[in-house]
Design a protein around this motif. Structure first.
Motif, PDB file in Angstrom:
ATOM      1  N   GLN A  33      59.620  28.180   7.519  1.00 25.50           N
ATOM      2  CA  GLN A  33      60.111  28.609   8.830  1.00 25.50           C
ATOM      3  C   GLN A  33      59.000  29.174   9.717  1.00 25.50           C
ATOM      4  O   GLN A  33      59.123  29.168  10.935  1.00 25.50           O
ATOM      5  CB  GLN A  33      61.235  29.625   8.664  1.00 25.50           C
ATOM      6  N   MET A  34      57.921  29.649   9.114  1.00 24.68           N
ATOM      7  CA  MET A  34      56.796  30.191   9.879  1.00 24.68           C
ATOM      8  C   MET A  34      55.863  29.101  10.404  1.00 24.68           C
ATOM      9  O   MET A  34      55.096  29.354  11.328  1.00 24.68           O
ATOM     10  CB  MET A  34      55.965  31.133   8.988  1.00 24.68           C
ATOM     11  N   MET A  35      55.930  27.955   9.819  1.00 18.30           N
ATOM     12  CA  MET A  35      54.985  26.885  10.146  1.00 18.30           C
ATOM     13  C   MET A  35      55.235  26.352  11.564  1.00 18.30           C
ATOM     14  O   MET A  35      56.373  26.037  11.916  1.00 18.30           O
ATOM     15  CB  MET A  35      55.117  25.735   9.150  1.00 18.30           C
ATOM     16  N   PRO A  36      54.175  26.214  12.366  1.00 17.94           N
ATOM     17  CA  PRO A  36      54.346  25.630  13.700  1.00 17.94           C
ATOM     18  C   PRO A  36      54.873  24.189  13.613  1.00 17.94           C
ATOM     19  O   PRO A  36      55.623  23.741  14.478  1.00 17.94           O
ATOM     20  CB  PRO A  36      52.946  25.655  14.313  1.00 17.94           C
ATOM     21  N   GLU A 120      54.249  19.227   1.882  1.00 17.66           N
ATOM     22  CA  GLU A 120      52.998  18.923   1.183  1.00 17.66           C
ATOM     23  C   GLU A 120      51.906  19.932   1.530  1.00 17.66           C
ATOM     24  O   GLU A 120      51.131  20.336   0.658  1.00 17.66           O
ATOM     25  CB  GLU A 120      52.544  17.493   1.510  1.00 17.66           C
ATOM     26  N   LEU A 121      51.845  20.353   2.790  1.00 19.72           N
ATOM     27  CA  LEU A 121      50.887  21.385   3.191  1.00 19.72           C
ATOM     28  C   LEU A 121      51.148  22.700   2.451  1.00 19.72           C
ATOM     29  O   LEU A 121      50.215  23.357   1.976  1.00 19.72           O
ATOM     30  CB  LEU A 121      50.990  21.655   4.701  1.00 19.72           C
ATOM     31  N   ILE A 122      52.416  23.056   2.360  1.00 21.91           N
ATOM     32  CA  ILE A 122      52.786  24.306   1.690  1.00 21.91           C
ATOM     33  C   ILE A 122      52.436  24.238   0.208  1.00 21.91           C
ATOM     34  O   ILE A 122      51.835  25.170  -0.343  1.00 21.91           O
ATOM     35  CB  ILE A 122      54.291  24.604   1.889  1.00 21.91           C
ATOM     36  N   LYS A 159      47.902  33.346   4.595  1.00 17.49           N
ATOM     37  CA  LYS A 159      46.496  33.388   4.989  1.00 17.49           C
ATOM     38  C   LYS A 159      45.867  32.001   4.828  1.00 17.49           C
ATOM     39  O   LYS A 159      45.130  31.530   5.694  1.00 17.49           O
ATOM     40  CB  LYS A 159      45.761  34.427   4.141  1.00 17.49           C
ATOM     41  N   LYS A 160      46.175  31.346   3.718  1.00 21.19           N
ATOM     42  CA  LYS A 160      45.622  30.017   3.437  1.00 21.19           C
ATOM     43  C   LYS A 160      46.056  29.012   4.513  1.00 21.19           C
ATOM     44  O   LYS A 160      45.294  28.135   4.899  1.00 21.19           O
ATOM     45  CB  LYS A 160      46.078  29.562   2.044  1.00 21.19           C
ATOM     46  N   LEU A 161      47.285  29.169   5.004  1.00 21.96           N
ATOM     47  CA  LEU A 161      47.814  28.256   6.023  1.00 21.96           C
ATOM     48  C   LEU A 161      47.474  28.702   7.448  1.00 21.96           C
ATOM     49  O   LEU A 161      47.815  28.007   8.412  1.00 21.96           O
ATOM     50  CB  LEU A 161      49.333  28.134   5.879  1.00 21.96           C
ATOM     51  N   GLY A 162      46.843  29.858   7.568  1.00 21.55           N
ATOM     52  CA  GLY A 162      46.481  30.363   8.886  1.00 21.55           C
ATOM     53  C   GLY A 162      47.672  30.891   9.676  1.00 21.55           C
ATOM     54  O   GLY A 162      47.683  30.832  10.902  1.00 21.55           O
ATOM     55  N   LEU A 163      48.649  31.433   8.979  1.00 27.02           N
ATOM     56  CA  LEU A 163      49.853  31.973   9.650  1.00 27.02           C
ATOM     57  C   LEU A 163      49.754  33.471   9.810  1.00 27.02           C
ATOM     58  O   LEU A 163      49.274  34.189   9.037  1.00 27.02           O
ATOM     59  CB  LEU A 163      51.105  31.622   8.850  1.00 27.02           C
TER      60      LEU A 163
END
Length: 163
Positions: A33-36, A120-122, A159-163
Motif C-alpha cells: 500500500q505504500m508503494m507508488p 516482485e519488487l517487494i 528503506k530498501k525500497l526507498g519508501l
C-alpha cells in the motif's frame, strides 16, 4: 537408559539448532500500500472500471429504450413484430450479461498483471534484507498470532525500497 540419553542429546541438539535460527516478519500488505506503483495501479484500475462502466451504462440505456419503445408501439405492431422485438430485447439483455462477465474478468486480469511486478519488487527487497540481516526465515506478519517487535523488518524493507 542409553536410548533415553540419546533422545535427550538429540532434543538438546535440535533445540540449540532452532535457537540459532533468525526469524523476522513483515507486513507485505502494508508495504504494498505504500508503494507508488500500487497507487498508480489503483488509478489505472479505476480508469478501466470507469471506461467499462460507461460502456455498460450505454448498453443499459439502449436496453431500456428498446423496452419503452416496444411498450409505446405495442398496439401498432403485429404479433410477429412484437415477438421479433422481444427477441431483440432479450438478445440485448444477454449481451449485457456477457459484457458484465467479460468486464469483471478483464479487471481481474489487469489487477494480476499490474500487481505482479510490484510484488516482485517487494519480494526482492525482502530477500535482500533477509540476506543482509542473516535471517533464516521471513514470515508475513498477517500469518502470525504472536510476535515480538524486534523481529519486524518493515523499516528495513521500506528503506530498501526507498519508501
Amino acid at each position: 537408559m542409553k536410548k533415553i540419553s540419546i533422545i535427550i542429546l538429540l532434543a538438546i541438539t535440535s533445540f540449540s539448532a532452532i535457537s540459532q535460527e533468525k526469524i523476522g516478519y513483515v507486513d507485505i500488505q502494508e508495504i504494498f500500500q505504500m508503494m507508488p506503483e500500487a497507487k498508480a495501479m489503483e488509478t489505472e484500475i479505476k480508469k478501466l472500471e470507469e471506461t467499462l462502466g460507461k460502456q455498460l451504462q450505454s448498453m443499459y440505456v439502449k436496453y431500456q429504450s428498446e423496452q419503452n419503445l416496444l411498450k409505446e408501439n405495442q398496439k401498432n405492431l403485429s404479433e410477429a413484430e412484437i415477438q421479433d422485438k422481444l427477441l431483440e430485447i432479450q438478445g440485448l439483455g444477454e449481451r449485457i450479461q456477457t459484457f458484465e462477465q467479460n468486464a469483471q474478468v478483464s479487471i481481474q486480469e489487469k489487477v494480476v498483471e499490474l500487481q505482479k511486478p510490484i510484488e516482485e519488487l517487494i519480494i526482492k527487497a525482502i530477500d535482500e534484507v533477509s540476506e543482509e540481516g542473516g535471517y533464516t526465515y521471513i514470515i508475513n506478519k498477517q500469518a502470525l498470532l504472536h510476535y515480538k517487535k524486534d523481529g519486524d523488518i518493515l523499516p528495513l524493507v521500506k528503506k530498501k525500497l526507498g519508501l
